[in-house]
Design a protein around this motif. Structure first.
Motif, PDB file in Angstrom:
ATOM      1  N   HIS A  23      -1.472  37.725  -2.001  1.00  0.00           N
ATOM      2  CA  HIS A  23      -2.127  36.746  -1.127  1.00  0.00           C
ATOM      3  C   HIS A  23      -3.622  36.762  -1.447  1.00  0.00           C
ATOM      4  N   SER A  24      -3.933  36.169  -2.598  1.00  0.00           N
ATOM      5  CA  SER A  24      -5.299  36.270  -3.108  1.00  0.00           C
ATOM      6  C   SER A  24      -5.593  35.113  -4.047  1.00  0.00           C
ATOM      7  N   VAL A  25      -6.742  35.187  -4.687  1.00  0.00           N
ATOM      8  CA  VAL A  25      -7.167  34.156  -5.636  1.00  0.00           C
ATOM      9  C   VAL A  25      -6.178  34.010  -6.787  1.00  0.00           C
ATOM     10  N   THR A  26      -5.360  35.006  -7.060  1.00  0.00           N
ATOM     11  CA  THR A  26      -4.406  34.922  -8.182  1.00  0.00           C
ATOM     12  C   THR A  26      -3.353  33.842  -7.957  1.00  0.00           C
ATOM     13  N   ASP A  35      -7.397  36.443   8.032  1.00  0.00           N
ATOM     14  CA  ASP A  35      -6.200  35.776   7.500  1.00  0.00           C
ATOM     15  C   ASP A  35      -5.551  36.572   6.372  1.00  0.00           C
ATOM     16  N   GLY A  36      -6.249  37.587   5.862  1.00  0.00           N
ATOM     17  CA  GLY A  36      -5.674  38.459   4.843  1.00  0.00           C
ATOM     18  C   GLY A  36      -5.830  37.987   3.412  1.00  0.00           C
ATOM     19  N   PHE A  37      -6.401  36.791   3.211  1.00  0.00           N
ATOM     20  CA  PHE A  37      -6.567  36.246   1.866  1.00  0.00           C
ATOM     21  C   PHE A  37      -7.711  36.980   1.161  1.00  0.00           C
ATOM     22  N   CYS A  38      -7.447  37.484  -0.037  1.00  0.00           N
ATOM     23  CA  CYS A  38      -8.419  38.301  -0.765  1.00  0.00           C
ATOM     24  C   CYS A  38      -9.152  37.466  -1.810  1.00  0.00           C
ATOM     25  N   LEU A  39     -10.470  37.581  -1.816  1.00  0.00           N
ATOM     26  CA  LEU A  39     -11.290  36.843  -2.773  1.00  0.00           C
ATOM     27  C   LEU A  39     -11.385  37.545  -4.126  1.00  0.00           C
ATOM     28  N   TRP A  40     -10.637  38.607  -4.306  1.00  0.00           N
ATOM     29  CA  TRP A  40     -10.548  39.282  -5.605  1.00  0.00           C
ATOM     30  C   TRP A  40      -9.066  39.506  -5.912  1.00  0.00           C
ATOM     31  N   PRO A  41      -8.699  39.700  -7.165  1.00  0.00           N
ATOM     32  CA  PRO A  41      -7.283  39.886  -7.521  1.00  0.00           C
ATOM     33  C   PRO A  41      -6.814  41.308  -7.222  1.00  0.00           C
ATOM     34  N   GLY A  71     -13.648  31.607   2.389  1.00  0.00           N
ATOM     35  CA  GLY A  71     -12.242  31.926   2.187  1.00  0.00           C
ATOM     36  C   GLY A  71     -11.365  30.729   2.488  1.00  0.00           C
ATOM     37  N   VAL A  72     -10.101  30.974   2.834  1.00  0.00           N
ATOM     38  CA  VAL A  72      -9.191  29.858   3.110  1.00  0.00           C
ATOM     39  C   VAL A  72      -9.617  29.077   4.351  1.00  0.00           C
ATOM     40  N   ASN A  73     -10.281  29.736   5.309  1.00  0.00           N
ATOM     41  CA  ASN A  73     -10.747  29.025   6.501  1.00  0.00           C
ATOM     42  C   ASN A  73     -11.709  27.897   6.146  1.00  0.00           C
ATOM     43  N   THR A  74     -12.433  28.070   5.041  1.00  0.00           N
ATOM     44  CA  THR A  74     -13.361  27.038   4.573  1.00  0.00           C
ATOM     45  C   THR A  74     -12.615  25.744   4.294  1.00  0.00           C
ATOM     46  N   PHE A  75     -11.360  25.854   3.873  1.00  0.00           N
ATOM     47  CA  PHE A  75     -10.579  24.690   3.469  1.00  0.00           C
ATOM     48  C   PHE A  75      -9.653  24.185   4.577  1.00  0.00           C
ATOM     49  N   THR A  76      -9.508  24.939   5.662  1.00  0.00           N
ATOM     50  CA  THR A  76      -8.635  24.518   6.757  1.00  0.00           C
ATOM     51  C   THR A  76      -9.424  24.109   8.000  1.00  0.00           C
ATOM     52  N   ASP A  77     -10.755  24.153   7.891  1.00  0.00           N
ATOM     53  CA  ASP A  77     -11.623  23.766   9.005  1.00  0.00           C
ATOM     54  C   ASP A  77     -11.362  24.625  10.239  1.00  0.00           C
ATOM     55  N   SER A  78     -11.157  25.927  10.010  1.00  0.00           N
ATOM     56  CA  SER A  78     -10.867  26.830  11.121  1.00  0.00           C
ATOM     57  C   SER A  78     -11.777  28.051  11.042  1.00  0.00           C
ATOM     58  N   PRO A 135      -2.124  29.881  -0.456  1.00  0.00           N
ATOM     59  CA  PRO A 135      -3.276  30.138  -1.321  1.00  0.00           C
ATOM     60  C   PRO A 135      -3.681  28.953  -2.182  1.00  0.00           C
ATOM     61  N   GLU A 136      -2.777  27.990  -2.360  1.00  0.00           N
ATOM     62  CA  GLU A 136      -3.092  26.844  -3.202  1.00  0.00           C
ATOM     63  C   GLU A 136      -4.171  25.942  -2.602  1.00  0.00           C
TER      64      GLU A 136
END
Length: 492
Positions: free
Chosen positions: A121-124, A109-115, A60-67, A76-77
């Motif tokens: 707050h998702s992949v969209t 973090d609430g970010f959804c990997l599906w639309p 998810g987004v944690n993968t990109f924020t090193d957290s 989401p960007e």
């Protein structure tokens, strides 16, 4: 003449009736299986237990924020796994002998990997595939295309982004709406994950778990629900992949609550007097963190094997997390370690030295031809064929293996016929009259990796010192683990 004919008919009918009664009585003498010891597992729980090792994908987004725990304020960007390949995830799992993979559809973090249609707050809102991507869809499609891998999903109850969090009615309606999306749109889901994790400063929030569970079972009746309190699979009480040396699949669900840290020890051990069948899942990550971090490396093979013995070898299923990286792939070093892990397990357990032995026991249910003899523990059915002792001998139950040529081994495997309940409370193992191991519970599988290393012996005896009802042993194995060197200092 008529009288003689009538007598002949009567005699013939009488003889046939006697033969029929004799045949029925012979069938009636065939010994039946013993009564089960309640509680019992469901079909779905049995299937789950036999998987032994399953996989988690934290992504998810944690993968990109090193957290590890996102704030909920991530843009989401930042989510742009340009090389994402769910087929690679599934292939890595399959090559490691894993047939169930669970994806974090939404983390804290609430970010959804599906639309999801209930939040943007998702992949969209990400640049990945110009906002038209769906990680869950690609994951499910890859598993379906492979044919031998099932899927599971994690939907975090704690949501640090959504404004509805902290408002009981609004948020529970939102959460149920997302559950319905995931369980209606993506086909069969074999396990769904709930937990009570949240930070100390999180808003007060009451989760309507009973409503959630009811909805899950309505939408997918064969699914297993995981949480601290089940209802199908329970947490082991830690995140290091280690079950208690005593571990019952039985427990009292009325004593459990989700997010209650004070019950960790109870979760770890289970309860021999428990009224609910609620087997344990041991979760641990292949790396120090749950999400991918460039600075981290996977655990060594020796550590993974230790975890395997302390989870699968203690009547649990191992849930091994293997996080995809920022490219959207499982890193090569992790894939390599997974292969090593599977190859090691196959090396240790593919050969059962006990098959070279003659098996005998203290007694057997129904006598010599009753169908419950010690030879059953050496067949390929590790669930529904088993050795059962006679009910006339409730004490001093043992099964032993005699091999005049001698054997060299350092692992002893015992399995119970858990389809009829978990029974064994205490056992000891002797090699040529010398005690080499002892333990309490067995359950689906108990692995004794011998503390003093390799044993050379001709006679291996397993004594059952205590059980709930008759002990029923479905399988026994004697194995050699070439990776186990207890007399040498391990460098971990």
């Amino acid at each position: 003449m008529a009288n003689k004919l009538w007598c002949l008919i009567v005699c013939t009918v009488t003889l046939l009736l006697q033969l029929s009664n004799f045949a029925i009585s012979k069938r009636e003498q065939l010994p039946t299986p013993p009564l089960p010891v309640l509680p019992l597992p469901s079909y779905s729980q049995l299937k789950w237990q036999q998987r032994e090792v399953i996989m988690f994908l934290h992504f998810g987004v944690n993968t990109f924020t090193d957290s590890e725990w996102g704030t909920g304020h991530e843009n989401p960007e930042i989510f742009n796994p340009a090389g994402l390949n769910a087929n690679q995830w599934v292939n890595a799992a399959s090559e490691a002998g894993i047939d169930l993979v669970i994806l974090t559809a939404k983390h804290h973090d609430g970010f959804c990997l599906w639309p999801s249609k209930y939040t943007d707050h998702s992949v969209t809102k990400s640049p990945w595939k110009n906002g038209r991507g769906d990680v869950v869809r690609e994951f499910v499609a890859a598993a379906k295309a492979h044919g031998g891998v099932d899927v599971g999903l994690y939907l975090s109850p704690w949501d640090r982004h959504d404004r509805r969090y902290g408002h009981n009615l609004e948020y529970n309606e939102y959460y149920l709406a997302q559950l319905q999306e995931l369980l209606n749109k993506y086909g069969s889901v074999r396990e769904i994950w709930f937990d009570g994790a949240k930070g100390p400063n999180a808003p007060n929030m009451s989760y309507y778990f009973s409503d959630w569970f009811a909805m899950v079972k309505e939408l997918q009746s064969s699914i297993n629900i995981f949480s601290d309190a089940g209802p199908d699979v329970r947490w082991i009480g830690n995140e290091n992949g280690s079950a208690g040396s005593t571990c019952w699949s039985t427990i009292n669900r009325t004593s459990l609550s989700i997010g209650n840290g004070s019950i960790a020890n109870y979760l770890n051990k289970g309860d021999p007097k428990g009224t609910d069948w609620l087997p344990a899942e041991c979760d641990v990550s292949i790396r120090p963190g749950w999400f991918w971090h460039k600075s981290e490396s996977p655990k060594k093979l020796s550590q993974l094997l230790e975890i395997y013995y302390d989870s699968v070898g203690r009547n649990c299923v191992l849930l091994l997390n293997v996080p995809p990286n920022t490219t959207g792939l499982i890193s090569d070093v992790d894939v390599h370690r997974l292969r090593e892990f599977r190859n090691a397990i196959d090396t240790i357990f593919s050969s059962n030295l006990a098959e070279k032995c003659f098996a005998r026991a203290s007694s057997r249910r129904g006598g010599k031809d009753g169908g419950f003899g010690p030879e059953n523990v050496l067949d390929t059915d590790h669930l529904w064929t088993y050795w059962a002792p006679s009910e006339r001998r409730k004490d001093d139950n043992w099964i032993e293996f005699i091999c005049p040529e001698g054997l060299r081994f350092n692992v002893i495997r015992i399995q119970e016929a858990i389809g009829l309940g978990q029974r064994i409370k205490r056992h000891e193992i002797y090699v040529d009259g010398k005690k080499v191991a002892d333990g309490t519970t067995v359950g689906h599988k108990r692995l004794h990796r011998l503390e003093k290393g390799v044993e050379h012996g001709q006679n291996v005896r397993i004594k059952i010192l205590g059980s709930r009802g008759l002990p029923l042993i479905s399988s026994v194995g004697l194995h050699y683990d070439p990776f186990w060197h207890p007399n040498e200092q391990l460098i971990l």
